[in-house]
Design a protein around this motif. Structure first.
Motif, PDB file in Angstrom:
ATOM      1  N   SER A 163       5.821   4.795 -53.806  1.00  0.00           N
ATOM      2  CA  SER A 163       6.219   3.842 -52.771  1.00  0.00           C
ATOM      3  C   SER A 163       7.221   4.489 -51.823  1.00  0.00           C
ATOM      4  O   SER A 163       8.247   5.035 -52.251  1.00  0.00           O
ATOM      5  N   GLY A 164       6.895   4.452 -50.535  1.00  0.00           N
ATOM      6  CA  GLY A 164       7.786   5.024 -49.540  1.00  0.00           C
ATOM      7  C   GLY A 164       7.796   6.532 -49.492  1.00  0.00           C
ATOM      8  O   GLY A 164       8.569   7.126 -48.726  1.00  0.00           O
ATOM      9  N   ALA A 165       6.958   7.195 -50.268  1.00  0.00           N
ATOM     10  CA  ALA A 165       6.948   8.663 -50.305  1.00  0.00           C
ATOM     11  C   ALA A 165       6.150   9.226 -49.137  1.00  0.00           C
ATOM     12  O   ALA A 165       5.121   8.675 -48.746  1.00  0.00           O
ATOM     13  N   ASP A 166       6.634  10.325 -48.584  1.00  0.00           N
ATOM     14  CA  ASP A 166       5.938  11.028 -47.502  1.00  0.00           C
ATOM     15  C   ASP A 166       5.122  12.165 -48.098  1.00  0.00           C
ATOM     16  O   ASP A 166       5.654  13.213 -48.447  1.00  0.00           O
ATOM     17  N   LEU A 167       3.824  11.931 -48.224  1.00  0.00           N
ATOM     18  CA  LEU A 167       2.913  12.918 -48.819  1.00  0.00           C
ATOM     19  C   LEU A 167       2.116  13.667 -47.765  1.00  0.00           C
ATOM     20  O   LEU A 167       1.162  14.376 -48.097  1.00  0.00           O
ATOM     21  N   SER A 168       2.505  13.524 -46.502  1.00  0.00           N
ATOM     22  CA  SER A 168       1.689  14.067 -45.417  1.00  0.00           C
ATOM     23  C   SER A 168       1.616  15.592 -45.412  1.00  0.00           C
ATOM     24  O   SER A 168       0.697  16.163 -44.830  1.00  0.00           O
ATOM     25  N   GLN A 169       2.568  16.263 -46.066  1.00  0.00           N
ATOM     26  CA  GLN A 169       2.574  17.728 -46.049  1.00  0.00           C
ATOM     27  C   GLN A 169       2.480  18.342 -47.444  1.00  0.00           C
ATOM     28  O   GLN A 169       2.793  19.513 -47.627  1.00  0.00           O
ATOM     29  N   VAL A 170       2.027  17.560 -48.436  1.00  0.00           N
ATOM     30  CA  VAL A 170       1.866  18.130 -49.772  1.00  0.00           C
ATOM     31  C   VAL A 170       0.572  18.923 -49.839  1.00  0.00           C
ATOM     32  O   VAL A 170      -0.287  18.820 -48.964  1.00  0.00           O
ATOM     33  N   GLU A 171       0.425  19.714 -50.899  1.00  0.00           N
ATOM     34  CA  GLU A 171      -0.755  20.576 -51.043  1.00  0.00           C
ATOM     35  C   GLU A 171      -1.568  20.172 -52.266  1.00  0.00           C
ATOM     36  O   GLU A 171      -1.028  19.754 -53.285  1.00  0.00           O
ATOM     37  N   ASN A 172      -2.904  20.303 -52.119  1.00  0.00           N
ATOM     38  CA  ASN A 172      -3.859  20.169 -53.234  1.00  0.00           C
ATOM     39  C   ASN A 172      -3.838  18.795 -53.888  1.00  0.00           C
ATOM     40  O   ASN A 172      -4.040  18.668 -55.105  1.00  0.00           O
ATOM     41  N   LEU A 173      -3.623  17.748 -53.112  1.00  0.00           N
ATOM     42  CA  LEU A 173      -3.689  16.382 -53.625  1.00  0.00           C
ATOM     43  C   LEU A 173      -5.073  15.812 -53.338  1.00  0.00           C
ATOM     44  O   LEU A 173      -5.535  15.850 -52.198  1.00  0.00           O
ATOM     45  N   THR A 174      -5.751  15.296 -54.341  1.00  0.00           N
ATOM     46  CA  THR A 174      -7.122  14.828 -54.185  1.00  0.00           C
ATOM     47  C   THR A 174      -7.189  13.302 -54.183  1.00  0.00           C
ATOM     48  O   THR A 174      -6.256  12.613 -54.621  1.00  0.00           O
ATOM     49  N   GLN A 175      -8.333  12.798 -53.728  1.00  0.00           N
ATOM     50  CA  GLN A 175      -8.532  11.358 -53.715  1.00  0.00           C
ATOM     51  C   GLN A 175      -8.522  10.787 -55.131  1.00  0.00           C
ATOM     52  O   GLN A 175      -7.981   9.707 -55.376  1.00  0.00           O
ATOM     53  N   ALA A 176      -9.095  11.531 -56.086  1.00  0.00           N
ATOM     54  CA  ALA A 176      -9.127  11.047 -57.470  1.00  0.00           C
ATOM     55  C   ALA A 176      -7.716  10.856 -58.026  1.00  0.00           C
ATOM     56  O   ALA A 176      -7.449   9.903 -58.770  1.00  0.00           O
ATOM     57  N   GLN A 177      -6.801  11.756 -57.665  1.00  0.00           N
ATOM     58  CA  GLN A 177      -5.417  11.605 -58.108  1.00  0.00           C
ATOM     59  C   GLN A 177      -4.772  10.397 -57.453  1.00  0.00           C
ATOM     60  O   GLN A 177      -4.073   9.615 -58.105  1.00  0.00           O
ATOM     61  N   MET A 178      -5.023  10.236 -56.145  1.00  0.00           N
ATOM     62  CA  MET A 178      -4.397   9.151 -55.393  1.00  0.00           C
ATOM     63  C   MET A 178      -4.856   7.779 -55.886  1.00  0.00           C
ATOM     64  O   MET A 178      -4.078   6.826 -55.893  1.00  0.00           O
ATOM     65  N   ASP A 179      -6.101   7.696 -56.310  1.00  0.00           N
ATOM     66  CA  ASP A 179      -6.642   6.409 -56.750  1.00  0.00           C
ATOM     67  C   ASP A 179      -5.929   5.869 -57.975  1.00  0.00           C
ATOM     68  O   ASP A 179      -6.022   4.671 -58.274  1.00  0.00           O
ATOM     69  N   LYS A 180      -5.221   6.729 -58.707  1.00  0.00           N
ATOM     70  CA  LYS A 180      -4.558   6.296 -59.940  1.00  0.00           C
ATOM     71  C   LYS A 180      -3.063   6.062 -59.755  1.00  0.00           C
ATOM     72  O   LYS A 180      -2.375   5.675 -60.703  1.00  0.00           O
ATOM     73  N   ALA A 181      -2.554   6.329 -58.549  1.00  0.00           N
ATOM     74  CA  ALA A 181      -1.119   6.194 -58.292  1.00  0.00           C
ATOM     75  C   ALA A 181      -0.814   4.845 -57.645  1.00  0.00           C
ATOM     76  O   ALA A 181      -1.711   4.061 -57.318  1.00  0.00           O
ATOM     77  N   VAL A 182       0.467   4.584 -57.448  1.00  0.00           N
ATOM     78  CA  VAL A 182       0.938   3.319 -56.871  1.00  0.00           C
ATOM     79  C   VAL A 182       1.569   3.614 -55.510  1.00  0.00           C
ATOM     80  O   VAL A 182       2.373   4.547 -55.391  1.00  0.00           O
TER      81      VAL A 182
END
Length: 464
Positions: free
Chosen positions: A426-445
């Motif tokens: 929540s409120g995190a800026d992930l716009s410049q992170v590396e190697n983050l996939t949709q499958a990982q994002m689907d399990k986060a909040v």
């Protein structure tokens, strides 16, 4: 390609009772996992446990496999993460690494953790059976790499010759005379001698007699430095290395903190100062933990380094469980596999530290500086990382289930293979992170303020 290999119709494996054998296989290569399953199932093995996820090691090890194949092809870091979890649970189980020729140079961490052999890739089913049979019958651990011997210090320079008109004190034309470093007419004398062009020209009369300098030809004697100080011609000796520094030099290159170029250091320093300014503007005040003052960091790190380099035979694993280490200075330390469970490390400086495989479950790292640290395959379940500086941090294969990262600085953080089940972004800026996939994002909040990287959409449950 492995996926196109023919599987042998007949396999000969000596006197191994395959019906009682369980095989554990880790690989990101679907073709290799298929080859291993088909090959050993033809032998009637009891079970082939196959995965491409390091976190699966623990539940699979609960079934007590007899031997493991760990394939480095695709991602050496994840393969080492899987091996580390295997060794944490079962230090004695035979393990064969499977590696291409290009990966063999990076095997030092695997050798330190303990493996029984390396199988070259590509590999046939017959070769796999042969190697697994051998290691089951008579597995011998490969030797860990030995630390490089330290070069002997250079010999101390000899005392300078006495000055004056004595014969033979100098060698004409050789550029040597006396000792030390000095200057004359803008020219430099190094290595204990004058430059050749400072010697009188051929035919020039030298007073004082045979092969001797006259008193009027002598350079002025350097002033004797005052007691307790060093003269300009004698730099102070380098300080003796600490025990921690000496032990760190014995670590294989793969376990040492990554060195950055000067421009990278300057950029990181600027980002760190900006992050600290933002914390101050937000009214954040740091504090010192109650256990910090009495903490002998050098002794703990030295014992941990000895434990790492001896594979547990010497030293002691660092364990800071439930300690109050708020504000502690641990930047650049090597604390891989250390224990920090339930510890308070808020406001601590862990920049550029080696913390891969460390246990941070339920720990507080709020507003901690973890920039450029290595947290690969670290256990960070339910860890508080809010407001932390994670810029350039490796989180490859780390377990962040239930962790909180709101307000953390994440530019350049590497999330490859990280587990984000229930991770609060929540409120995190992930716009410049590396190697983050949709499958990982689907399990986060997430919440409406979360910024996502390009090509990744907000999970459906959070849309609208």
């Amino acid at each position: 390609m492995l996926s196109h290999m023919r599987h042998p119709t007949q396999l000969h494996s000596g006197d191994i009772d395959w019906s009682k054998t369980r095989l554990l296989v880790f690989s990101l290569d679907d073709g290799f996992r298929f080859l291993a399953r088909q090959t050993f199932r033809k032998l009637g093995v009891r079970e082939v446990l196959s995965t491409s996820v390091p976190a699966d090691a623990q539940p699979m090890l609960a079934q007590i496999p007899d031997v493991a194949l760990v394939d480095t092809d695709g991602d050496m870091d994840l393969a080492l993460a899987f091996l580390r979890r295997v060794r944490d649970t079962d230090p004695e189980m035979p393990v064969l690494m499977v590696a291409r020729a290009t990966d063999r140079a990076a095997m030092a961490p695997a050798l330190i953790m303990g493996i029984e052999g390396v199988v070259p890739k590509p590999v046939s089913g017959h070769e796999l059976v042969h190697r697994v049979s051998d290691v089951l019958k008579e597995g011998r651990r490969l030797p860990a790499p030995q630390p490089k011997p330290q070069p002997a210090p250079p010999p101390a320079p000899s005392a300078p010759a006495a000055t004056g008109g004595g014969a033979g004190n100098g060698r004409i034309g050789s550029g040597t005379y006396g000792g030390g470093h000095d200057t004359l007419a803008g020219k430099t004398r190094t290595g204990g001698g004058w430059l050749d062009d400072d010697v009188p020209a051929t035919g020039q009369r030298i007073s004082g007699g045979k092969l001797s300098w006259g008193d009027d030809d002598l350079p002025p004697a350097p002033a004797k430095p005052p007691a307790g100080s060093y003269g300009d011609d004698a730099p102070p000796p380098a300080p003796a290395k600490t025990l921690v520094e000496s032990l760190a030099e014995r670590l294989p290159e793969a376990l040492r903190p990554k060195k950055r170029r000067k421009e990278e250091e300057d950029a990181a320093l600027a980002e760190r100062e900006r992050w600290q300014a933002e914390l101050a503007e937000a009214g954040h005040s740091s504090r010192d933990g109650t256990d910090v003052a009495g903490l002998d960091v050098d002794a703990i790190v030295a014992a941990h380094l000895a434990w790492l380099t001896s594979q547990g035979a010497e030293g002691k694993r660092a364990d800071f469980k439930k300690m109050d280490l708020a504000g502690a200075g641990l930047s650049g330390t090597v604390l891989a596999n250390a224990g920090f469970r339930d510890a308070d490390l808020s406001d601590a400086n862990l920049a550029e530290a080696r913390l891969d495989g460390a246990d941070f479950r339920y720990a507080s790292l709020s507003a901690a500086d973890l920039s450029a640290a290595n947290l690969g395959v670290a256990q960070l379940r339910h860890c508080d990382l809010r407001l932390a500086n994670l810029q350039g941090t490796s989180l490859r294969g780390a377990d962040l289930s239930g962790a909180r990262l709101g307000g953390a600085k994440l530019a350049g953080a590497d999330f490859k293979g990280a587990i984000l089940v229930g991770c609060d972004l929540s409120g995190a800026d992930l716009s410049q992170v590396e190697n983050l996939t949709q499958a990982q994002m689907d399990k986060a909040v997430f919440d409406a303020k979360s910024k996502l990287p390009p090509g990744v959409r907000r999970p459906r449950k959070d849309e609208g």
